[in-house]
Scaffold this active site. Sequence first.
Site, short mmCIF file in Angstrom:
data_model
loop_
_atom_site.label_atom_id
_atom_site.label_comp_id
_atom_site.label_asym_id
_atom_site.label_seq_id
_atom_site.Cartn_x
_atom_site.Cartn_y
_atom_site.Cartn_z
N TYR A 115 0.84 -1.21 0.00
CA TYR A 115 0.00 0.00 0.00
C TYR A 115 0.88 1.26 0.00
O TYR A 115 0.61 2.22 -0.73
CB TYR A 115 -0.88 -0.06 1.24
CG TYR A 115 -1.92 1.01 1.39
CD1 TYR A 115 -3.01 1.10 0.53
CD2 TYR A 115 -1.83 1.94 2.44
CE1 TYR A 115 -3.99 2.08 0.71
CE2 TYR A 115 -2.80 2.91 2.63
CZ TYR A 115 -3.88 2.98 1.76
OH TYR A 115 -4.83 3.95 1.94
N LYS A 138 0.79 4.08 -2.90
CA LYS A 138 0.36 5.45 -2.58
C LYS A 138 1.48 6.46 -2.84
O LYS A 138 1.21 7.58 -3.27
CB LYS A 138 -0.12 5.52 -1.12
CG LYS A 138 -1.44 4.80 -0.88
CD LYS A 138 -2.54 5.25 -1.83
CE LYS A 138 -3.95 4.93 -1.35
NZ LYS A 138 -4.98 5.31 -2.32
P1 NAD Z 1 -13.78 2.52 1.38
O1 NAD Z 1 -13.49 1.08 1.38
O2 NAD Z 1 -14.97 2.99 2.11
O3 NAD Z 1 -13.89 3.08 -0.11
C1 NAD Z 1 -13.20 2.54 -1.19
C2 NAD Z 1 -14.20 2.23 -2.28
O4 NAD Z 1 -13.50 1.81 -3.45
C3 NAD Z 1 -15.14 1.09 -1.89
O5 NAD Z 1 -16.48 1.52 -2.00
C4 NAD Z 1 -14.80 -0.02 -2.86
O6 NAD Z 1 -15.92 -0.81 -3.24
C5 NAD Z 1 -14.23 0.75 -4.04
N1 NAD Z 1 -13.32 -0.06 -4.84
C6 NAD Z 1 -12.35 -0.89 -4.39
N2 NAD Z 1 -11.71 -1.47 -5.41
C7 NAD Z 1 -12.29 -0.99 -6.55
C8 NAD Z 1 -12.05 -1.22 -7.91
N3 NAD Z 1 -11.09 -2.07 -8.31
N4 NAD Z 1 -12.80 -0.56 -8.82
C9 NAD Z 1 -13.79 0.27 -8.42
N5 NAD Z 1 -14.07 0.52 -7.11
C10 NAD Z 1 -13.32 -0.11 -6.19
O7 NAD Z 1 -12.47 3.24 1.93
P2 NAD Z 1 -12.03 4.77 2.03
O8 NAD Z 1 -11.27 4.89 3.28
O9 NAD Z 1 -13.17 5.69 1.78
O10 NAD Z 1 -10.96 4.84 0.85
C11 NAD Z 1 -10.99 5.77 -0.20
C12 NAD Z 1 -9.58 6.07 -0.63
O11 NAD Z 1 -8.91 6.81 0.39
C13 NAD Z 1 -8.72 4.84 -0.88
O12 NAD Z 1 -7.90 5.07 -2.01
C14 NAD Z 1 -7.89 4.73 0.35
O13 NAD Z 1 -6.68 4.04 0.13
C15 NAD Z 1 -7.67 6.20 0.66
N6 NAD Z 1 -7.28 6.49 2.03
C16 NAD Z 1 -8.19 6.39 3.03
C17 NAD Z 1 -7.80 6.69 4.32
C18 NAD Z 1 -8.76 6.65 5.47
O14 NAD Z 1 -8.37 7.02 6.59
N7 NAD Z 1 -10.02 6.26 5.24
C19 NAD Z 1 -6.49 7.05 4.60
C20 NAD Z 1 -5.59 7.16 3.55
C21 NAD Z 1 -6.01 6.88 2.26
#
Ligand code: NAD
Length: 300
Positions: free
Chosen positions: A164, A168
């Site tokens: 990851y 990223k």
């Molecule tokens: P989440 O799991 O709620 O949302 C991610 C969404 O992406 C899900 O709805 C999932 O179904 C969809 N998804 C996954 N693989 C997919 C694919 N191959 N094609 C289409 N859709 C797909 O999680 P989140 O935390 O809202 O994550 C959103 C983004 O933010 C991600 O890239 C995550 O790495 C990043 N992020 C989140 C956090 C956090 O604290 N939540 C921190 C750093 C980075």
Amino acid sequence: MTELRFDDYVVVVTGAGGGLGRAHALTFGSRGAKVVVNDLGGGFNGDGSPKRSMADEVVKEIQKAGGTAVADYNNVIDGDNIIATAVEHFGTVHILVNNAGILRDVSFRNMKDKDWDLLQQVHMSGTFKTSRAAWPLMQKQRFGRIVNTASGAGTYGNFGQTNYCAAKAAIIGFTFALAEEGAQYNINANVLTPIAASRLTQTVMAPDLLAKLDPGFVAPIVPVLAHKTSTDTGRLFELGGGCITRFRWERSQGIEISAYANPLELLENWQNISDFSKPRYVRPVTSIVDSSTLPSAEKT
Ligand code: NAD
């Protein structure tokens, strides 16, 4: 001005069926944009059968509030198809929010090829595929806004997340390069390292912490960066839980050496090499390279 509007703008948000992506899609939907709500609907780790209901629910929410949205169920690995959905329904794409993501946490020693490959495919290749498909449309219309989603794991590193962290960090470099190439076409590219309560974080954070991390604290920056008036590009923002900061690299004072200097000379000056008490701030490479030699003069 009472709010930033996006009437007549087409916005694609990947992974918009939940968490941060849903918050981004609702934010644009309530401000007049035509929104493509993409979500494959799989499991948090990329396994599990896809569920169309995730994207459908968010489309319904936007429509119920009077907005315009369509669902797209493609895997971001086939990012061209997501952009094709935008073109089919709304004629183009102006704003692309690359947000879809999964986690496959495991200590480095135990990391399988699948844990590595799937992470790079969804995060890095997914971001690449949608951006590349949207790019010619953005170049032609001389307008584009791309907001990518990285992570503090990519800027700081994190135990159990080499896959990851690598993906990223790659998205950060990718965004900076897009900003360089997009400048002459009014295409801005920026990147976020967010923190928020979501399906991904609920497995690793305590409920009392999650309660303070509504995705709504992250969502408001995206319209700011995506608006036609924004001039920010090539920037990294670290945000969540009510705090928004810009993040940039810094250099230590460093030392000057001659070619093939005795390595002991470096060791003797190690303190100066590592001294950040008077940081120097980084200039992009294009400011020190003769830009006429770069392959940026391509015409559309
Ligand atoms: P989440 O799991 O709620 O949302 C991610 C969404 O992406 C899900 O709805 C999932 O179904 C969809 N998804 C996954 N693989 C997919 C694919 N191959 N094609 C289409 N859709 C797909 O999680 P989140 O935390 O809202 O994550 C959103 C983004 O933010 C991600 O890239 C995550 O790495 C990043 N992020 C989140 C956090 C956090 O604290 N939540 C921190 C750093 C980075």
